[in-house]
Design an enzyme around this catalytic site. Sequence first.
Site, PDB file in Angstrom:
ATOM      1  N   HIS A 118       2.902  27.891  17.898  1.00 10.02           N
ATOM      2  CA  HIS A 118       3.269  26.648  18.577  1.00 10.02           C
ATOM      3  C   HIS A 118       2.144  25.626  18.602  1.00 10.02           C
ATOM      4  O   HIS A 118       2.164  24.682  19.391  1.00 10.02           O
ATOM      5  CB  HIS A 118       3.771  26.949  19.992  1.00 10.02           C
ATOM      6  CG  HIS A 118       5.204  27.353  20.001  1.00 10.02           C
ATOM      7  ND1 HIS A 118       5.672  28.384  19.231  1.00 10.02           N
ATOM      8  CD2 HIS A 118       6.291  26.857  20.645  1.00 10.02           C
ATOM      9  CE1 HIS A 118       6.974  28.508  19.407  1.00 10.02           C
ATOM     10  NE2 HIS A 118       7.376  27.586  20.261  1.00 10.02           N
ATOM     11  N   ASP A 180       2.197  24.167  30.541  1.00 12.57           N
ATOM     12  CA  ASP A 180       3.526  23.718  30.979  1.00 12.57           C
ATOM     13  C   ASP A 180       4.634  24.594  30.403  1.00 12.57           C
ATOM     14  O   ASP A 180       5.699  24.741  30.987  1.00 12.57           O
ATOM     15  CB  ASP A 180       3.787  22.277  30.498  1.00 12.57           C
ATOM     16  CG  ASP A 180       2.927  21.272  31.233  1.00 12.57           C
ATOM     17  OD1 ASP A 180       2.219  21.669  32.174  1.00 12.57           O
ATOM     18  OD2 ASP A 180       2.964  20.084  30.859  1.00 12.57           O
ATOM     19  N   GLU A 292       0.355  16.757  38.312  1.00  6.68           N
ATOM     20  CA  GLU A 292       0.444  16.299  36.926  1.00  6.68           C
ATOM     21  C   GLU A 292       1.084  14.913  36.943  1.00  6.68           C
ATOM     22  O   GLU A 292       1.277  14.337  38.019  1.00  6.68           O
ATOM     23  CB  GLU A 292       1.280  17.299  36.119  1.00  6.68           C
ATOM     24  CG  GLU A 292       0.768  17.500  34.704  1.00  6.68           C
ATOM     25  CD  GLU A 292       1.519  18.567  33.932  1.00  6.68           C
ATOM     26  OE1 GLU A 292       1.228  19.757  34.119  1.00  6.68           O
ATOM     27  OE2 GLU A 292       2.400  18.200  33.133  1.00  6.68           O
TER      28      GLU A 292
END
Length: 446
Positions: A118, A180, A292
């Site tokens: 990823h 996240d 965030e």
Amino acid sequence: MAMGSQTSALIKQNSIVFHRIIMVLLLTCLPKSNTNDFLQSSSYRNSGPSSLANLPFQGLLVHDNLQFAAQDFGGRLSSLPLAVLHPGSVSDISLAVRHVYELGPSSALTVAARGHGHSLQGQAQAPGGLVISMQSLRWPKTSVFFTGKSPFVEVSGGELWIDILHETLKHGLAPKSWTDYLHLTVGGTLSNAGISGQAFRHGPQIDNVYELEVVTGKGEVLTCSEKKNSDLFYGVLGGLGQFGIITKAKISLGPAAKTVKWIRVLYDDFSIFSKDQEHLISLEESSFDYIEGFVLINRSGILNNWRSSFDPKDPVQASRFNSEGKTLYCLELAKYFDPQESESVTIEIDGLLRGLSYISFTLFQSEVPLLEFLDRVHVSELKLRQQGLWEVPHPWLNLLVPKSGIDEFAGEVFGKILTGNSNGPILIYPVNQSRQVSEHRRLQKS
Ligand SMILES: Cc1cc2nc3c(=O)[nH]c(=O)nc-3n(C[C@H](O)[C@H](O)[C@H](O)COP(=O)(O)OP(=O)(O)OC[C@H]3O[C@@H](n4cnc5c(N)ncnc54)[C@H](O)[C@@H]3O)c2cc1C
């Protein structure tokens, strides 16, 4: 609501504040790199590929159907490896790396560990070389330990964070620092940094590791920590896979609350938004557990979109809010709690929110189980997959911007460059460097 002078003083004390910004700018497709030239070259033919096949691996060495190892989430670079090793043990990894090392510098054979693929820019690819697919390494089995002052979890380098979360929650515990998105491997994020909304308090994931087992570039299997083989430890953590392959990690755990109050508020002025972020991360004890933010450029109907999962505090005023054509900044906050603390946590949150300067009627709240909150991006993944929008190119950019330059940066980038509504997500993480250093020292002492 204006910030008091005490607040400003607190912000000044925390001079080393960084904002980490992730941007998915434009879904442009660049030409893919072509590995054919290399595969036909003499350096490839002399690199000893057949000798790999003679090694006594417990796992599987494959030469076919390698396309998955030539892809990553970035989707912009693609290089086929010569072979993929699905290791059955740490010895397999050691054997493979030692073999490549012994072929010497004249061999063109390269090795790359691949977690869940990823990352971007072909980081986990090995053009014409050997990719070691870490998710096949099923040892050690994820185990929670309570020995000493602090609990920790021992995991394989190929383990996915989501699976670690499921396992540790059975013990009422969880890792403290996250990304996240949790469908990433331990080796993959520890070789980067692992930053999310908890990093302001606990540091990035690499600050929450007690010990690693690593296969070095010579194929040795070494244990390392702050005290043992510390050069290797600090080289491998955040080392982009260039200093060794992480086969095992011991990761610090903390108590896991059951529920999360999840809050979103909006700003139309970046400097007020960032000052509120800095204020919240500078509070010593009582603050949110997750801080965030994200930027919304020229989006219409955003508040309506949130309504399926968030409740507006002031529904009437919120329904009148028109986001069209504006650049807005969303501060995203979360407070973890157990059900019996609900009332006191609500009072605490109200107090914290009173110290902020968001647009008053844009307060949206939700309450979800901890697992659902931490695994929230997976929900978006499923939706995007359905629309065929997950496996597309992702030309992402990560930047650490110091506090001193963030307003100018925002003015130029969000104010002048990104004015269309075709941009992907733009995330803003406030990170307090001094807090990370102290967290790391605290961890190493315990
Ligand atoms: C949807 C999404 C959201 C994300 N959100 C965040 C976020 O909030 N915060 C954040 O910090 N990052 C985030 N990332 C980035 C992500 O953390 C990194 O790209 C990470 O490297 C991906 O892990 P992976 O297992 O897929 O690694 P891979 O892509 O497989 O590998 C990445 C790098 O690590 C190396 N590597 C892999 N395994 C090992 C190992 N065992 N030992 C040594 N090196 C190894 C590889 O060789 C390569 O260089 C996100 C990525 C995605 C796709």
